[in-house]
Design a protein around this motif. Structure first.
Motif, short mmCIF file in Angstrom:
data_model
loop_
_atom_site.label_atom_id
_atom_site.label_comp_id
_atom_site.label_asym_id
_atom_site.label_seq_id
_atom_site.Cartn_x
_atom_site.Cartn_y
_atom_site.Cartn_z
N ASP A 121 74.18 20.63 67.69
CA ASP A 121 75.08 19.49 67.53
C ASP A 121 76.17 19.70 66.47
O ASP A 121 77.35 19.48 66.74
CB ASP A 121 74.29 18.22 67.19
N ARG A 122 75.81 20.11 65.27
CA ARG A 122 76.80 20.27 64.19
C ARG A 122 77.82 21.34 64.53
O ARG A 122 79.01 21.18 64.28
CB ARG A 122 76.12 20.61 62.86
N ASN A 123 77.36 22.46 65.10
CA ASN A 123 78.29 23.54 65.45
C ASN A 123 79.20 23.09 66.58
O ASN A 123 80.40 23.39 66.57
CB ASN A 123 77.53 24.80 65.85
N ARG A 124 78.65 22.38 67.57
CA ARG A 124 79.46 21.90 68.69
C ARG A 124 80.54 20.96 68.17
O ARG A 124 81.71 21.08 68.53
CB ARG A 124 78.58 21.17 69.70
N SER A 125 80.16 20.03 67.33
CA SER A 125 81.11 19.08 66.79
C SER A 125 82.22 19.79 66.01
O SER A 125 83.40 19.49 66.18
CB SER A 125 80.39 18.07 65.89
N ALA A 126 81.85 20.74 65.17
CA ALA A 126 82.84 21.47 64.37
C ALA A 126 83.80 22.26 65.25
O ALA A 126 85.02 22.24 65.03
CB ALA A 126 82.13 22.40 63.38
N VAL A 127 83.28 22.94 66.28
CA VAL A 127 84.13 23.73 67.18
C VAL A 127 85.09 22.82 67.94
O VAL A 127 86.28 23.11 68.07
CB VAL A 127 83.27 24.58 68.15
N VAL A 128 84.58 21.70 68.46
CA VAL A 128 85.42 20.78 69.22
C VAL A 128 86.50 20.18 68.33
O VAL A 128 87.68 20.14 68.70
CB VAL A 128 84.58 19.68 69.91
N LEU A 129 86.13 19.72 67.13
CA LEU A 129 87.12 19.14 66.23
C LEU A 129 88.18 20.17 65.84
O LEU A 129 89.37 19.87 65.79
CB LEU A 129 86.45 18.58 64.98
N GLU A 156 90.20 18.77 57.43
CA GLU A 156 90.05 17.52 58.17
C GLU A 156 88.67 17.44 58.83
O GLU A 156 88.04 16.38 58.83
CB GLU A 156 91.14 17.39 59.24
N VAL A 157 88.21 18.56 59.37
CA VAL A 157 86.87 18.58 59.96
C VAL A 157 85.82 18.30 58.88
O VAL A 157 84.87 17.54 59.11
CB VAL A 157 86.58 19.93 60.67
N ALA A 158 86.01 18.87 57.70
CA ALA A 158 85.08 18.62 56.59
C ALA A 158 85.06 17.14 56.24
O ALA A 158 83.98 16.57 55.97
CB ALA A 158 85.49 19.45 55.38
N GLU A 159 86.21 16.50 56.26
CA GLU A 159 86.27 15.07 55.98
C GLU A 159 85.51 14.27 57.04
O GLU A 159 84.75 13.37 56.72
CB GLU A 159 87.73 14.62 55.92
N VAL A 160 85.72 14.62 58.30
CA VAL A 160 85.05 13.92 59.40
C VAL A 160 83.54 14.12 59.32
O VAL A 160 82.77 13.18 59.50
CB VAL A 160 85.58 14.41 60.78
N GLN A 161 83.11 15.35 59.04
CA GLN A 161 81.67 15.66 59.02
C GLN A 161 81.03 15.38 57.66
O GLN A 161 79.82 15.56 57.51
CB GLN A 161 81.44 17.11 59.43
N ASP A 162 81.83 14.98 56.68
CA ASP A 162 81.35 14.67 55.35
C ASP A 162 80.55 15.84 54.75
O ASP A 162 79.40 15.71 54.37
CB ASP A 162 80.50 13.39 55.37
N CYS A 163 81.23 17.00 54.72
CA CYS A 163 80.61 18.20 54.18
C CYS A 163 81.71 19.09 53.58
O CYS A 163 82.89 18.86 53.82
CB CYS A 163 79.83 18.95 55.26
N PRO A 164 81.33 20.10 52.80
CA PRO A 164 82.34 20.99 52.22
C PRO A 164 83.05 21.83 53.29
O PRO A 164 82.51 22.10 54.37
CB PRO A 164 81.52 21.90 51.30
N VAL A 165 84.27 22.27 52.96
CA VAL A 165 85.06 23.10 53.87
C VAL A 165 84.32 24.39 54.20
O VAL A 165 84.35 24.85 55.35
CB VAL A 165 86.46 23.40 53.27
N GLY A 166 83.64 24.98 53.24
CA GLY A 166 82.88 26.20 53.48
C GLY A 166 81.80 26.00 54.54
O GLY A 166 81.54 26.89 55.35
N THR A 167 81.17 24.83 54.53
CA THR A 167 80.16 24.52 55.54
C THR A 167 80.80 24.45 56.92
O THR A 167 80.25 24.95 57.90
CB THR A 167 79.45 23.19 55.20
N VAL A 168 81.98 23.84 57.00
CA VAL A 168 82.70 23.75 58.28
C VAL A 168 83.02 25.14 58.79
O VAL A 168 82.81 25.46 59.96
CB VAL A 168 83.99 22.91 58.14
N LYS A 169 83.53 26.00 57.90
CA LYS A 169 83.86 27.37 58.31
C LYS A 169 82.64 28.08 58.86
O LYS A 169 82.71 28.78 59.87
CB LYS A 169 84.46 28.15 57.14
N ALA A 170 81.49 27.88 58.22
CA ALA A 170 80.25 28.51 58.68
C ALA A 170 79.83 27.93 60.03
O ALA A 170 79.42 28.68 60.94
CB ALA A 170 79.15 28.32 57.65
N GLN A 171 79.94 26.60 60.20
CA GLN A 171 79.56 25.96 61.46
C GLN A 171 80.46 26.46 62.60
O GLN A 171 79.97 26.75 63.70
CB GLN A 171 79.66 24.44 61.35
#
Length: 196
Positions: free
Chosen positions: A139-147, A157-172
């Motif tokens: 789920d988290r990876n799918r959401s990050a890729v789609v966003l 912006e994805v980090a803001e939507v997912q309420d997590c650090p930018v580094g976490t988004v990059k990893a997802q």
């Protein structure tokens, strides 16, 4: 935010909630529905969750002061609500796999007009595979890729939507893309190129 950089939409929301909300829906319903469609794999579910997203947004805006409404970042704020609505939907319903019939129905209108029917058929087939592969991502990876790649948001912006650090988004996103590549390989082990 200075007076020179005031967003006309948020100014409208601050001045008249109902009028501003109508414009908010007009401007951002496509992005919300597109995100929900790609994470759910089902147009009907995306429509239902989209309506729930805008209902929750309107209720929330009723409790915001005009000053707070004028400071919103509407697209990120709405997509954060949509992501929460989707996560709640996943938690509350029994997970079921996306059926091939749903993918075919959902992808029927995705083919871009091209040089000929063979190219269009190949594009629909490739996009169907991509939708099926997306539905198999965590789920988290799918959401990050789609966003990131479908909605076109930046990592921040994805980090803001997912309420997590930018580094976490990059990893997802990285994990999601790696997983997608693996899922899109055909039985011979050669990578299958996805349609753009």
């Amino acid at each position: 935010m200075t007076d020179e950089t005031v967003d006309p939409l948020t100014a409208r929301l601050a001045a008249d909630l109902d009028d501003g909300f109508t414009e908010l829906v007009r401007l951002h319903s496509g992005a919300v529905r597109g995100y929900l469609f790609r994470v759910t794999g089902c147009a009907a579910t995306a429509d239902d969750l989209g309506q729930d997203t805008f209902l929750r947004a309107y209720v929330a805006l009723q409790h915001y002061s005009p000053g707070r409404r004028s400071q919103l970042r509407p697209r990120s704020w709405l997509l954060a609500i949509a992501a929460n609505v989707w996560r709640n939907h996943v938690r509350s319903s029994a997970r079921r796999p996306v059926h091939a019939a749903e993918i075919n129905d959902a992808c029927g209108g995705w083919a871009e007009p091209g040089p000929g029917p063979e190219e269009r058929a190949m594009a629909v087939d490739d996009r169907g595979r991509l939708v099926a592969a997306l539905s198999r991502l965590p789920d988290r990876n799918r959401s990050a890729v789609v966003l990131r790649f479908v909605v076109g948001m930046s990592n921040s912006e994805v980090a803001e939507v997912q309420d997590c650090p930018v580094g976490t988004v990059k990893a997802q996103v990285s994990r999601g893309l790696t997983c997608l590549r693996g899922l899109l390989q055909d039985e011979t082990g050669r990578p299958r190129e996805a349609a753009g």
